[in-house]
Write a protein that holds these residues in place. Structure first.
Motif, PDB file in Angstrom:
ATOM      1  N   LYS A  30       0.817  -1.212   0.000  1.00 17.09           N
ATOM      2  CA  LYS A  30       0.000   0.000   0.000  1.00 17.09           C
ATOM      3  C   LYS A  30       0.856   1.270   0.000  1.00 17.09           C
ATOM      4  CE  LYS A  30      -3.924  -1.863   2.543  1.00 17.09           C
ATOM      5  NZ  LYS A  30      -4.698  -1.761   3.784  1.00 17.09           N
ATOM      6  N   GLU A  31       1.874   1.268   0.834  1.00 17.92           N
ATOM      7  CA  GLU A  31       2.704   2.458   0.958  1.00 17.92           C
ATOM      8  C   GLU A  31       3.391   2.795  -0.363  1.00 17.92           C
ATOM      9  OE1 GLU A  31       6.046   4.354   3.921  1.00 17.92           O
ATOM     10  OE2 GLU A  31       5.994   2.176   3.699  1.00 17.92           O
ATOM     11  N   GLU A  32       3.895   1.781  -1.040  1.00 14.22           N
ATOM     12  CA  GLU A  32       4.575   1.989  -2.323  1.00 14.22           C
ATOM     13  C   GLU A  32       3.614   2.575  -3.370  1.00 14.22           C
ATOM     14  OE1 GLU A  32       7.356  -0.555  -5.452  1.00 14.22           O
ATOM     15  OE2 GLU A  32       6.318  -1.586  -3.828  1.00 14.22           O
ATOM     16  N   LEU A  33       2.398   2.046  -3.422  1.00 14.82           N
ATOM     17  CA  LEU A  33       1.402   2.571  -4.362  1.00 14.82           C
ATOM     18  C   LEU A  33       1.025   4.016  -4.037  1.00 14.82           C
ATOM     19  CD1 LEU A  33      -0.994  -0.502  -4.733  1.00 14.82           C
ATOM     20  CD2 LEU A  33       0.662   0.344  -6.389  1.00 14.82           C
ATOM     21  N   ASN A  34       0.831   4.305  -2.747  1.00 14.50           N
ATOM     22  CA  ASN A  34       0.460   5.655  -2.337  1.00 14.50           C
ATOM     23  C   ASN A  34       1.564   6.660  -2.648  1.00 14.50           C
ATOM     24  OD1 ASN A  34      -2.023   4.788  -1.432  1.00 14.50           O
ATOM     25  ND2 ASN A  34      -1.313   4.460   0.659  1.00 14.50           N
ATOM     26  N   ILE A  35       2.796   6.262  -2.423  1.00 13.78           N
ATOM     27  CA  ILE A  35       3.926   7.148  -2.733  1.00 13.78           C
ATOM     28  C   ILE A  35       3.989   7.417  -4.230  1.00 13.78           C
ATOM     29  CG2 ILE A  35       6.451   7.288  -2.764  1.00 13.78           C
ATOM     30  CD1 ILE A  35       6.389   5.880  -0.003  1.00 13.78           C
ATOM     31  N   LYS A  36       3.767   6.376  -5.033  1.00 18.23           N
ATOM     32  CA  LYS A  36       3.779   6.554  -6.490  1.00 18.23           C
ATOM     33  C   LYS A  36       2.685   7.527  -6.936  1.00 18.23           C
ATOM     34  CE  LYS A  36       5.817   2.112  -7.716  1.00 18.23           C
ATOM     35  NZ  LYS A  36       7.074   2.643  -8.225  1.00 18.23           N
ATOM     36  N   ILE A  37       1.518   7.419  -6.334  1.00 19.57           N
ATOM     37  CA  ILE A  37       0.415   8.326  -6.675  1.00 19.57           C
ATOM     38  C   ILE A  37       0.778   9.760  -6.316  1.00 19.57           C
ATOM     39  CG2 ILE A  37      -1.961   8.967  -6.107  1.00 19.57           C
ATOM     40  CD1 ILE A  37      -2.436   5.916  -5.633  1.00 19.57           C
ATOM     41  N   LEU A  38       1.278   9.951  -5.112  1.00 17.13           N
ATOM     42  CA  LEU A  38       1.598  11.308  -4.653  1.00 17.13           C
ATOM     43  C   LEU A  38       2.736  11.931  -5.460  1.00 17.13           C
ATOM     44  CD1 LEU A  38       1.245  10.871  -0.790  1.00 17.13           C
ATOM     45  CD2 LEU A  38      -0.380  11.896  -2.383  1.00 17.13           C
ATOM     46  N   LYS A  39       3.669  11.100  -5.908  1.00 17.93           N
ATOM     47  CA  LYS A  39       4.788  11.623  -6.687  1.00 17.93           C
ATOM     48  C   LYS A  39       4.397  11.980  -8.116  1.00 17.93           C
ATOM     49  CE  LYS A  39       8.771   9.814  -4.281  1.00 17.93           C
ATOM     50  NZ  LYS A  39      10.004   9.033  -4.407  1.00 17.93           N
ATOM     51  N   CYS A  40       3.332  11.409  -8.619  1.00 16.14           N
ATOM     52  CA  CYS A  40       2.940  11.694 -10.003  1.00 16.14           C
ATOM     53  C   CYS A  40       2.161  12.997 -10.132  1.00 16.14           C
ATOM     54  CB  CYS A  40       2.149  10.534 -10.601  1.00 16.14           C
ATOM     55  SG  CYS A  40       0.422  10.488 -10.123  1.00 16.14           S
ATOM     56  N   LEU A  41       1.768  13.593  -9.012  1.00 14.94           N
ATOM     57  CA  LEU A  41       0.996  14.844  -9.055  1.00 14.94           C
ATOM     58  C   LEU A  41       1.926  16.025  -9.308  1.00 14.94           C
ATOM     59  CD1 LEU A  41      -1.277  14.101  -5.988  1.00 14.94           C
ATOM     60  CD2 LEU A  41      -1.865  13.881  -8.395  1.00 14.94           C
ATOM     61  N   ASP A  42       1.405  17.044 -10.003  1.00 17.09           N
ATOM     62  CA  ASP A  42       2.229  18.206 -10.322  1.00 17.09           C
ATOM     63  C   ASP A  42       2.315  19.178  -9.143  1.00 17.09           C
ATOM     64  OD1 ASP A  42      -0.236  19.353 -10.370  1.00 17.09           O
ATOM     65  OD2 ASP A  42      -0.212  19.919 -12.475  1.00 17.09           O
ATOM     66  N   ARG A  43       3.037  20.282  -9.340  1.00 15.91           N
ATOM     67  CA  ARG A  43       3.329  21.229  -8.259  1.00 15.91           C
ATOM     68  C   ARG A  43       2.079  21.879  -7.667  1.00 15.91           C
ATOM     69  NH1 ARG A  43       8.373  22.426  -7.274  1.00 15.91           N
ATOM     70  NH2 ARG A  43       8.148  24.566  -6.570  1.00 15.91           N
ATOM     71  N   SER A  44       1.034  22.007  -8.421  1.00 13.31           N
ATOM     72  CA  SER A  44      -0.179  22.635  -7.884  1.00 13.31           C
ATOM     73  C   SER A  44      -0.802  21.790  -6.765  1.00 13.31           C
ATOM     74  CB  SER A  44      -1.198  22.874  -8.990  1.00 13.31           C
ATOM     75  OG  SER A  44      -1.630  21.651  -9.538  1.00 13.31           O
ATOM     76  N   TRP A  45      -0.473  20.514  -6.721  1.00 16.75           N
ATOM     77  CA  TRP A  45      -0.995  19.609  -5.711  1.00 16.75           C
ATOM     78  C   TRP A  45      -0.072  19.524  -4.487  1.00 16.75           C
ATOM     79  CZ3 TRP A  45      -5.572  16.860  -5.954  1.00 16.75           C
ATOM     80  CH2 TRP A  45      -6.250  16.929  -7.166  1.00 16.75           C
ATOM     81  N   GLN A  46       1.068  20.190  -4.507  1.00 15.16           N
ATOM     82  CA  GLN A  46       2.080  20.014  -3.468  1.00 15.16           C
ATOM     83  C   GLN A  46       1.571  20.266  -2.048  1.00 15.16           C
ATOM     84  OE1 GLN A  46       4.965  18.584  -4.187  1.00 15.16           O
ATOM     85  NE2 GLN A  46       5.229  18.445  -1.988  1.00 15.16           N
ATOM     86  N   PRO A  47       0.776  21.298  -1.793  1.00 12.81           N
ATOM     87  CA  PRO A  47       0.282  21.471  -0.413  1.00 12.81           C
ATOM     88  C   PRO A  47      -0.571  20.283   0.064  1.00 12.81           C
ATOM     89  CG  PRO A  47      -0.057  23.478  -1.671  1.00 12.81           C
ATOM     90  CD  PRO A  47       0.402  22.430  -2.636  1.00 12.81           C
ATOM     91  N   LYS A  48      -1.402  19.755  -0.819  1.00 12.28           N
ATOM     92  CA  LYS A  48      -2.244  18.610  -0.443  1.00 12.28           C
ATOM     93  C   LYS A  48      -1.397  17.362  -0.233  1.00 12.28           C
ATOM     94  CE  LYS A  48      -6.179  16.699   0.384  1.00 12.28           C
ATOM     95  NZ  LYS A  48      -6.942  17.070   1.567  1.00 12.28           N
ATOM     96  N   VAL A  49      -0.393  17.171  -1.096  1.00 10.76           N
ATOM     97  CA  VAL A  49       0.506  16.014  -0.965  1.00 10.76           C
ATOM     98  C   VAL A  49       1.210  16.062   0.380  1.00 10.76           C
ATOM     99  CG1 VAL A  49       2.624  14.982  -1.881  1.00 10.76           C
ATOM    100  CG2 VAL A  49       0.820  15.695  -3.449  1.00 10.76           C
ATOM    101  N   THR A  50       1.703  17.230   0.750  1.00  8.89           N
ATOM    102  CA  THR A  50       2.393  17.386   2.032  1.00  8.89           C
ATOM    103  C   THR A  50       1.446  17.107   3.190  1.00  8.89           C
ATOM    104  OG1 THR A  50       3.827  19.066   1.039  1.00  8.89           O
ATOM    105  CG2 THR A  50       3.736  18.991   3.445  1.00  8.89           C
ATOM    106  N   ALA A  51       0.240  17.624   3.110  1.00  9.70           N
ATOM    107  CA  ALA A  51      -0.740  17.414   4.183  1.00  9.70           C
ATOM    108  C   ALA A  51      -1.081  15.936   4.345  1.00  9.70           C
ATOM    109  CB  ALA A  51      -2.001  18.212   3.912  1.00  9.70           C
TER     110      ALA A  51
END
Length: 123
Positions: A30-51
């Motif tokens: 699960k963790e590997e999949l979630n990290i892959k999803i979060l890493k594929c998002l662009d910079r506009s998503w960065q605050p949400k990714v961090t949260a």
């Protein structure tokens, strides 16, 4: 994530790729999949990714739940953008000034001149 691509489209494409890889024998946690999803998002998503990465344990978070959170954030951002664009289109009312002076306007001006002269004399 491609430009102008929604989170639902990302989820569909991501699931398709992962399913093909799993059919070839590749396993993911699960963790590997979630990290892959979060890493594929662009910079506009960065605050949400961090949260998300700071608030949730990525090992226990289901991939579907992660996509639900991303979709909620996307809807909220779209709503804010629509509201912002509507605020820009608010129109103001402008009043026209006529070039012709009416008699009342000239009498008002003469009264003001008289008042100013009187105040100068008093001083």
């Amino acid at each position: 994530m491609l430009k102008e691509e929604s989170s639902a489209e990302v989820q569909k494409r991501f699931t398709h790729i992962i399913n093909h890889l799993m059919s070839l024998g590749k396993t993911f946690d699960k963790e590997e999949l979630n990290i892959k999803i979060l890493k594929c998002l662009d910079r506009s998503w960065q605050p949400k990714v961090t949260a998300i990465s700071e608030s949730k344990d990525l090992t226990s978070l289901r991939t579907a739940s992660l996509f639900v959170k991303l979709r909620e954030h996307e809807l909220e951002m779209n709503k804010l953008n629509v509201q912002k664009s509507e605020d820009k289109h608010v129109r103001s009312i402008a009043l026209k000034v006529s070039k012709h002076k009416r008699k009342q306007d000239s009498s008002d001006e003469s009264e003001e001149e008289n008042l100013s002269l009187l105040s100068k004399k008093v001083q």
